[in-house]
Design a protein around this motif. Structure first.
Motif, PDB file in Angstrom:
ATOM      1  N   LEU A  33       0.859  -1.177   0.000  1.00 35.79           N
ATOM      2  CA  LEU A  33       0.000   0.000   0.000  1.00 35.79           C
ATOM      3  C   LEU A  33       0.899   1.232   0.000  1.00 35.79           C
ATOM      4  CD1 LEU A  33      -2.702  -0.996   2.654  1.00 35.79           C
ATOM      5  CD2 LEU A  33      -2.800  -1.218   0.162  1.00 35.79           C
ATOM      6  N   VAL A  34       0.371   2.313  -0.528  1.00 32.00           N
ATOM      7  CA  VAL A  34       1.121   3.550  -0.687  1.00 32.00           C
ATOM      8  C   VAL A  34       0.767   4.527   0.428  1.00 32.00           C
ATOM      9  CG1 VAL A  34       1.247   5.599  -2.170  1.00 32.00           C
ATOM     10  CG2 VAL A  34       1.350   3.331  -3.181  1.00 32.00           C
ATOM     11  N   THR A  35       1.771   5.258   0.921  1.00 31.67           N
ATOM     12  CA  THR A  35       1.543   6.374   1.831  1.00 31.67           C
ATOM     13  C   THR A  35       2.062   7.641   1.168  1.00 31.67           C
ATOM     14  OG1 THR A  35       3.638   5.985   2.962  1.00 31.67           O
ATOM     15  CG2 THR A  35       1.675   4.968   3.920  1.00 31.67           C
ATOM     16  N   PHE A  36       1.611   8.786   1.650  1.00 34.92           N
ATOM     17  CA  PHE A  36       1.973  10.060   1.052  1.00 34.92           C
ATOM     18  C   PHE A  36       2.719  10.927   2.056  1.00 34.92           C
ATOM     19  CE2 PHE A  36      -1.893   8.558  -1.015  1.00 34.92           C
ATOM     20  CZ  PHE A  36      -1.497   8.580  -2.336  1.00 34.92           C
ATOM     21  N   ALA A  37       3.612  11.775   1.540  1.00 32.23           N
ATOM     22  CA  ALA A  37       4.352  12.703   2.386  1.00 32.23           C
ATOM     23  C   ALA A  37       4.545  14.020   1.637  1.00 32.23           C
ATOM     24  CB  ALA A  37       5.702  12.116   2.782  1.00 32.23           C
ATOM     25  N   ASP A  38       4.577  15.101   2.393  1.00 33.18           N
ATOM     26  CA  ASP A  38       4.772  16.443   1.849  1.00 33.18           C
ATOM     27  C   ASP A  38       6.244  16.821   2.000  1.00 33.18           C
ATOM     28  OD1 ASP A  38       4.784  19.115   1.181  1.00 33.18           O
ATOM     29  OD2 ASP A  38       3.142  19.677   2.509  1.00 33.18           O
ATOM     30  N   TYR A  39       6.922  16.976   0.863  1.00 36.64           N
ATOM     31  CA  TYR A  39       8.342  17.325   0.844  1.00 36.64           C
ATOM     32  C   TYR A  39       8.544  18.789   0.459  1.00 36.64           C
ATOM     33  CZ  TYR A  39       9.906  12.525   1.469  1.00 36.64           C
ATOM     34  OH  TYR A  39      10.154  11.283   1.981  1.00 36.64           O
ATOM     35  N   SER A  40       7.564  19.632   0.726  1.00 37.78           N
ATOM     36  CA  SER A  40       7.619  21.036   0.330  1.00 37.78           C
ATOM     37  C   SER A  40       8.513  21.876   1.239  1.00 37.78           C
ATOM     38  CB  SER A  40       6.217  21.647   0.346  1.00 37.78           C
ATOM     39  OG  SER A  40       5.369  20.931  -0.505  1.00 37.78           O
ATOM     40  N   ARG A  41       8.763  21.394   2.409  1.00 31.40           N
ATOM     41  CA  ARG A  41       9.534  22.160   3.395  1.00 31.40           C
ATOM     42  C   ARG A  41      10.883  21.484   3.648  1.00 31.40           C
ATOM     43  NH1 ARG A  41       4.210  21.593   5.256  1.00 31.40           N
ATOM     44  NH2 ARG A  41       3.100  23.548   5.280  1.00 31.40           N
ATOM     45  N   VAL A  42      11.672  22.099   4.491  1.00 34.91           N
ATOM     46  CA  VAL A  42      12.965  21.521   4.855  1.00 34.91           C
ATOM     47  C   VAL A  42      12.763  20.154   5.494  1.00 34.91           C
ATOM     48  CG1 VAL A  42      15.004  21.789   6.307  1.00 34.91           C
ATOM     49  CG2 VAL A  42      14.047  23.778   5.135  1.00 34.91           C
ATOM     50  N   TYR A  43      11.772  20.050   6.379  1.00 38.05           N
ATOM     51  CA  TYR A  43      11.470  18.788   7.038  1.00 38.05           C
ATOM     52  C   TYR A  43      10.173  18.240   6.456  1.00 38.05           C
ATOM     53  CZ  TYR A  43      14.897  20.478  10.336  1.00 38.05           C
ATOM     54  OH  TYR A  43      16.051  20.943  10.900  1.00 38.05           O
ATOM     55  N   TRP A  44      10.243  17.077   5.822  1.00 40.44           N
ATOM     56  CA  TRP A  44       9.054  16.485   5.223  1.00 40.44           C
ATOM     57  C   TRP A  44       8.112  16.027   6.321  1.00 40.44           C
ATOM     58  CZ3 TRP A  44       7.978  11.350   6.170  1.00 40.44           C
ATOM     59  CH2 TRP A  44       9.026  10.579   6.670  1.00 40.44           C
ATOM     60  N   ARG A  45       6.836  15.875   5.973  1.00 44.92           N
ATOM     61  CA  ARG A  45       5.855  15.382   6.938  1.00 44.92           C
ATOM     62  C   ARG A  45       4.950  14.368   6.266  1.00 44.92           C
ATOM     63  NH1 ARG A  45       0.391  18.011   6.990  1.00 44.92           N
ATOM     64  NH2 ARG A  45       0.392  19.349   5.167  1.00 44.92           N
ATOM     65  N   LYS A  46       4.669  13.303   7.003  1.00 48.35           N
ATOM     66  CA  LYS A  46       3.745  12.292   6.513  1.00 48.35           C
ATOM     67  C   LYS A  46       2.349  12.887   6.477  1.00 48.35           C
ATOM     68  CE  LYS A  46       5.821   7.961   7.915  1.00 48.35           C
ATOM     69  NZ  LYS A  46       5.582   6.710   8.638  1.00 48.35           N
ATOM     70  N   LEU A  47       1.586  12.496   5.479  1.00 48.46           N
ATOM     71  CA  LEU A  47       0.192  12.922   5.403  1.00 48.46           C
ATOM     72  C   LEU A  47      -0.672  11.870   6.086  1.00 48.46           C
ATOM     73  CD1 LEU A  47       0.023  14.436   1.802  1.00 48.46           C
ATOM     74  CD2 LEU A  47       0.397  15.590   3.973  1.00 48.46           C
ATOM     75  N   GLU A  48      -0.464  11.745   7.383  1.00 53.59           N
ATOM     76  CA  GLU A  48      -1.193  10.790   8.214  1.00 53.59           C
ATOM     77  C   GLU A  48      -1.459  11.407   9.566  1.00 53.59           C
ATOM     78  OE1 GLU A  48       0.470   6.897   8.530  1.00 53.59           O
ATOM     79  OE2 GLU A  48       1.032   6.844   6.434  1.00 53.59           O
ATOM     80  N   THR A  49      -2.592  11.054  10.132  1.00 54.55           N
ATOM     81  CA  THR A  49      -2.900  11.542  11.470  1.00 54.55           C
ATOM     82  C   THR A  49      -2.760  10.433  12.512  1.00 54.55           C
ATOM     83  OG1 THR A  49      -5.261  11.098  11.163  1.00 54.55           O
ATOM     84  CG2 THR A  49      -4.474  13.324  10.639  1.00 54.55           C
ATOM     85  N   LEU A  50      -2.737   9.182  12.070  1.00 53.94           N
ATOM     86  CA  LEU A  50      -2.608   8.066  13.004  1.00 53.94           C
ATOM     87  C   LEU A  50      -1.139   7.815  13.320  1.00 53.94           C
ATOM     88  CD1 LEU A  50      -5.158   5.543  11.498  1.00 53.94           C
ATOM     89  CD2 LEU A  50      -5.464   7.015  13.481  1.00 53.94           C
ATOM     90  N   SER A  51      -0.879   7.395  14.540  1.00 51.39           N
ATOM     91  CA  SER A  51       0.482   7.047  14.940  1.00 51.39           C
ATOM     92  C   SER A  51       0.430   5.807  15.828  1.00 51.39           C
ATOM     93  CB  SER A  51       1.140   8.204  15.702  1.00 51.39           C
ATOM     94  OG  SER A  51       0.582   8.305  17.001  1.00 51.39           O
ATOM     95  N   ASP A  52       1.589   5.358  16.250  1.00 52.38           N
ATOM     96  CA  ASP A  52       1.635   4.169  17.096  1.00 52.38           C
ATOM     97  C   ASP A  52       1.047   4.420  18.486  1.00 52.38           C
ATOM     98  OD1 ASP A  52       3.655   5.771  18.053  1.00 52.38           O
ATOM     99  OD2 ASP A  52       5.223   4.262  17.867  1.00 52.38           O
ATOM    100  N   ARG A  53       0.555   5.605  18.720  1.00 50.77           N
ATOM    101  CA  ARG A  53      -0.146   5.907  19.974  1.00 50.77           C
ATOM    102  C   ARG A  53      -1.642   5.602  19.875  1.00 50.77           C
ATOM    103  NH1 ARG A  53       2.650  11.691  21.431  1.00 50.77           N
ATOM    104  NH2 ARG A  53       4.758  10.846  21.681  1.00 50.77           N
ATOM    105  N   ASP A  54      -2.085   5.266  18.652  1.00 52.95           N
ATOM    106  CA  ASP A  54      -3.508   5.022  18.405  1.00 52.95           C
ATOM    107  C   ASP A  54      -3.782   3.530  18.225  1.00 52.95           C
ATOM    108  OD1 ASP A  54      -4.269   7.860  18.150  1.00 52.95           O
ATOM    109  OD2 ASP A  54      -3.034   7.792  16.338  1.00 52.95           O
ATOM    110  N   ASP A  55      -4.853   3.046  18.853  1.00 51.02           N
ATOM    111  CA  ASP A  55      -5.239   1.641  18.707  1.00 51.02           C
ATOM    112  C   ASP A  55      -5.516   1.291  17.248  1.00 51.02           C
ATOM    113  OD1 ASP A  55      -4.976   1.141  21.412  1.00 51.02           O
ATOM    114  OD2 ASP A  55      -7.102   1.482  21.838  1.00 51.02           O
ATOM    115  N   GLU A  56      -6.123   2.221  16.501  1.00 51.03           N
ATOM    116  CA  GLU A  56      -6.416   1.998  15.076  1.00 51.03           C
ATOM    117  C   GLU A  56      -5.152   1.675  14.292  1.00 51.03           C
ATOM    118  OE1 GLU A  56      -9.147   4.552  12.543  1.00 51.03           O
ATOM    119  OE2 GLU A  56      -9.129   5.634  14.457  1.00 51.03           O
TER     120      GLU A  56
END
Length: 117
Positions: free
Chosen positions: A61-84
């Protein structure tokens, strides 16, 4: 999520969005935001979207990231802190293992093809 995260707004701001496959490090590339706008509309959001990898035969499966800035950011709101997140990752691991894939040193390895007899 906000209006700033829509593909229309990302396109307007000249954002550099990249996709990458969860299974193969060599499967990645730039996202054509204009094409997504034409297909899905300017209000479409890439956050937490996980479409299938476009490489034939790849189960990833594919994930997306924004590389527009010096530090890229994943386009995701879920993290390993979430049960989902844990539920989804456990399910994906089981699916890939059922297809014969295995994890070695933190990377997915394709099943070995059987030698012709």
């Amino acid at each position: 999520m906000s209006a700033w995260d829509t593909v229309g707004r990302l396109f307007e701001n000249g954002a550099k969005i990249r996709w990458s496959c969860e299974v193969s490090a060599s499967h990645h590339g730039d996202v054509d935001l204009k094409r997504i706008i034409e297909a899905k509309g300017a209000d479409y959001v890439l956050i937490n979207k996980k479409p299938p990898c476009r490489f034939p035969g790849c189960p990833g499966l594919v994930t997306f990231a924004d590389y527009s800035r010096v530090y890229w950011r994943k386009l995701e709101t879920l993290s390993d802190r979430d049960d989902e997140w844990w539920t989804f990752n456990d399910q994906r691991r089981a699916e890939l293992k059922a297809l014969g894939w295995r994890m070695e040193m933190g990377k997915w390895v394709a099943p070995k093809e059987e030698a012709p007899r």
